[in-house]
Design a protein around this motif. Structure first.
Motif, PDB file in Angstrom:
ATOM      1  N   VAL A  39       0.860  -1.177   0.000  1.00 14.43           N
ATOM      2  CA  VAL A  39       0.000   0.000   0.000  1.00 14.43           C
ATOM      3  C   VAL A  39       0.902   1.235   0.000  1.00 14.43           C
ATOM      4  O   VAL A  39       1.833   1.336   0.805  1.00 14.43           O
ATOM      5  CB  VAL A  39      -0.930   0.014   1.226  1.00 14.43           C
ATOM      6  CG1 VAL A  39      -1.806   1.262   1.240  1.00 14.43           C
ATOM      7  CG2 VAL A  39      -1.796  -1.252   1.238  1.00 14.43           C
ATOM      8  N   ASP A  44      -4.584   5.841   2.581  1.00 13.80           N
ATOM      9  CA  ASP A  44      -4.731   4.400   2.838  1.00 13.80           C
ATOM     10  C   ASP A  44      -3.749   3.944   3.905  1.00 13.80           C
ATOM     11  O   ASP A  44      -4.100   3.163   4.806  1.00 13.80           O
ATOM     12  CB  ASP A  44      -4.517   3.613   1.546  1.00 13.80           C
ATOM     13  CG  ASP A  44      -5.612   3.868   0.523  1.00 13.80           C
ATOM     14  OD1 ASP A  44      -6.776   4.032   0.937  1.00 13.80           O
ATOM     15  OD2 ASP A  44      -5.307   3.915  -0.679  1.00 13.80           O
ATOM     16  N   LEU A  48      -4.637   2.434   7.702  1.00 10.21           N
ATOM     17  CA  LEU A  48      -4.177   1.116   8.147  1.00 10.21           C
ATOM     18  C   LEU A  48      -3.323   1.206   9.405  1.00 10.21           C
ATOM     19  O   LEU A  48      -3.354   0.303  10.249  1.00 10.21           O
ATOM     20  CB  LEU A  48      -3.397   0.431   7.016  1.00 10.21           C
ATOM     21  CG  LEU A  48      -4.257   0.004   5.821  1.00 10.21           C
ATOM     22  CD1 LEU A  48      -3.379  -0.398   4.640  1.00 10.21           C
ATOM     23  CD2 LEU A  48      -5.196  -1.133   6.205  1.00 10.21           C
ATOM     24  N   ASP A  51      -5.733   1.100  12.143  1.00 16.22           N
ATOM     25  CA  ASP A  51      -6.734   0.035  12.058  1.00 16.22           C
ATOM     26  C   ASP A  51      -6.397  -1.087  13.046  1.00 16.22           C
ATOM     27  O   ASP A  51      -5.338  -1.719  12.932  1.00 16.22           O
ATOM     28  CB  ASP A  51      -6.767  -0.519  10.630  1.00 16.22           C
ATOM     29  CG  ASP A  51      -7.988  -1.384  10.364  1.00 16.22           C
ATOM     30  OD1 ASP A  51      -8.447  -2.066  11.295  1.00 16.22           O
ATOM     31  OD2 ASP A  51      -8.473  -1.374   9.214  1.00 16.22           O
ATOM     32  N   VAL A 304      -9.166  -2.909   0.926  1.00 14.14           N
ATOM     33  CA  VAL A 304      -8.536  -1.606   0.698  1.00 14.14           C
ATOM     34  C   VAL A 304      -8.627  -1.297  -0.793  1.00 14.14           C
ATOM     35  O   VAL A 304      -8.119  -2.058  -1.618  1.00 14.14           O
ATOM     36  CB  VAL A 304      -7.059  -1.599   1.144  1.00 14.14           C
ATOM     37  CG1 VAL A 304      -6.432  -0.220   0.877  1.00 14.14           C
ATOM     38  CG2 VAL A 304      -6.929  -1.956   2.618  1.00 14.14           C
ATOM     39  N   ARG A 305      -9.286  -0.223  -1.141  1.00 16.55           N
ATOM     40  CA  ARG A 305      -9.441   0.199  -2.539  1.00 16.55           C
ATOM     41  C   ARG A 305      -9.995  -0.922  -3.424  1.00 16.55           C
ATOM     42  O   ARG A 305      -9.548  -1.129  -4.551  1.00 16.55           O
ATOM     43  CB  ARG A 305      -8.104   0.685  -3.102  1.00 16.55           C
ATOM     44  CG  ARG A 305      -7.540   1.917  -2.453  1.00 16.55           C
ATOM     45  CD  ARG A 305      -8.326   3.176  -2.846  1.00 16.55           C
ATOM     46  NE  ARG A 305      -7.631   4.373  -2.441  1.00 16.55           N
ATOM     47  CZ  ARG A 305      -6.965   5.170  -3.273  1.00 16.55           C
ATOM     48  NH1 ARG A 305      -6.922   4.877  -4.562  1.00 16.55           N
ATOM     49  NH2 ARG A 305      -6.361   6.240  -2.824  1.00 16.55           N
TER      50      ARG A 305
END
Length: 408
Positions: A39, A44, A48, A51, A304-305
């Motif tokens: 990533v 993003d 994370l 997260d 993610v994405r």
């Protein structure tokens, strides 16, 4: 995409990986069937890092780690809190923070400013008054090693021993294909064992006769989670030494290299020492000492994405790429100490944000301001300089400069 990832970890591209990061950001999440999920975009990565589904513990990793960035196993000492998840991470980090910073010791770092200045002045005094200097060997390396020794409470006469072990262990993190990896691992393990035995002796001394240092605080302070065990104190002390020292060396060296490439900013720092604060923040964005975090893994499937990253997969967060993301920073490839919006990823973020950030910032500010003030007409001998092999902790192995002399 596999070839792009190999280019990023290839030593041939260590001097300037940023064009590769720009290419990487075109696909915010990339994955090869045998490699990690990578990533590379700012928002993003930031998400994370905060997260709770992302783990730092190796035991949660089911996918093989790429050999290019494989780290030695910690066999002599248990994992430090850097490699643990809550609640153990929170307990150990909280207890370590009590003698290091707010709220329990709010001025611990700031009160070190005069001592940092003395160490810096002494090292600069020791440079040749004119001619060639290797800034890494003669300044950037010995400065933070000396500081961490004193903070931990290593006797002054033992600093050279501590320095030697730190150098060996830091070198063991660098992938070095041209060398015998088995022998390198053996030497590193021996240094780790010697370091552990040495620290164990100091810890025992501090239990009997505490002093005003961090080792004493770690063995005598009792937090809400109870006291640290001896092995926890050992792994924490080793972390403070190795992680803090290695990153600060690169921060100072990358900083001086950048200033020499931007002589107008170097002159501003010479004229206005207070510029050291915004300069260091911009350096942490522009040339961060930690380029990427390869040791993460989801504890459950996450998306993610639009890409599903499965539980146990190897996850790399390319901090240095996020710091150059044009979706987050205007003119990201420009070094601009007047930049107002500077919420960079250079010290990480979230629960694993750099523990030593206050000290690293202060060390870099003091070092760069005094180097700018005292070095007369500093100039690069070679550009780019030779870099360390490590793709994670990126910085010059040597930084040869020439100076006309030293200012008083």
């Amino acid at each position: 995409m596999t070839s792009l990832l190999h280019q990023i970890t290839d030593y041939a591209n260590r001097a300037n990986p940023y064009p590769l990061y720009a290419e990487l950001r075109r696909t915010p999440v990339i994955h090869d069937e045998d490699g990690p999920y990578v990533v590379s975009t700012y928002h993003d990565i930031l998400g994370l890092l905060h997260d709770p589904r992302i783990s730092s513990e190796a035991r949660n990793l089911s996918a093989p780690v790429a050999e290019d960035l494989e780290q030695p196993e910690e066999t002599s000492l248990p994992p430090s809190f850097l490699r643990l998840d809550p609640p153990e991470h929170d307990r150990l980090r909280g207890m370590t923070n009590r003698p290091f910073g707010p709220p329990h010791s709010p001025r611990r770092v700031e009160d070190m400013r005069p001592e940092l200045g003395e160490i810096v002045s002494g090292l600069i005094d020791g440079l040749a008054n004119g001619g060639r200097v290797d800034l890494v060997e003669q300044f950037s390396y010995p400065f933070p090693v000396t500081v961490i020794c004193r903070l931990l409470g290593v006797p002054r006469e033992d600093e050279s021993r501590f320095h030697s072990w730190a150098d060996t262990l830091a070198a063991s993190l660098d992938p070095a294909p041209s060398e015998d990896r088995t022998e390198q691992a053996r030497v590193a393990e021996e240094a780790k064992t010697q370091l552990g035995m040495y620290l164990a002796g100091l810890i025992e001394e501090r239990r009997k006769s505490p002093r005003d240092d961090m080792l004493s605080a770690l063995v005598t302070n009792v937090g809400p989670g109870g006291p640290m065990s001896t092995m926890e104190v050992l792994s924490t002390a080793a972390l403070l030494l190795i992680a803090g020292h290695e990153t600060t060396v690169n921060l100072i060296t990358n900083g001086m290299l950048t200033l020499l490439r931007h002589p107008d900013v170097l002159q501003r720092l010479r004229d206005e020492p207070r510029m050291a604060v915004p300069i260091v923040e911009e350096l942490l964005r522009y040339e961060p000492p930690v380029q990427l975090l390869p040791q993460r893994t989801p504890i459950t499937d996450i998306e993610v994405r639009g890409v599903t990253i499965p539980k146990g997969a190897s996850l790399w967060l390319v901090l240095a790429s996020g710091n150059r993301d044009p979706q987050r920073f205007e003119n990201p490839d420009r070094f601009d100490p007047d930049r107002k919006d500077i919420e960079h990823l250079g010290l990480g973020s979230g629960i694993h944000g750099c523990f030593g950030a206050p000290l690293a910032r202060l060390e870099a500010q003091v070092a760069l301001a005094e180097l700018a003030r005292r070095l007369d007409n500093p100039r690069l001998v070679e550009d780019p300089p030779p870099y360390r092999r490590n793709a994670v902790l990126r910085g010059p192995r040597h930084l040869h400069i020439e100076i006309d002399g030293l200012r008083p």
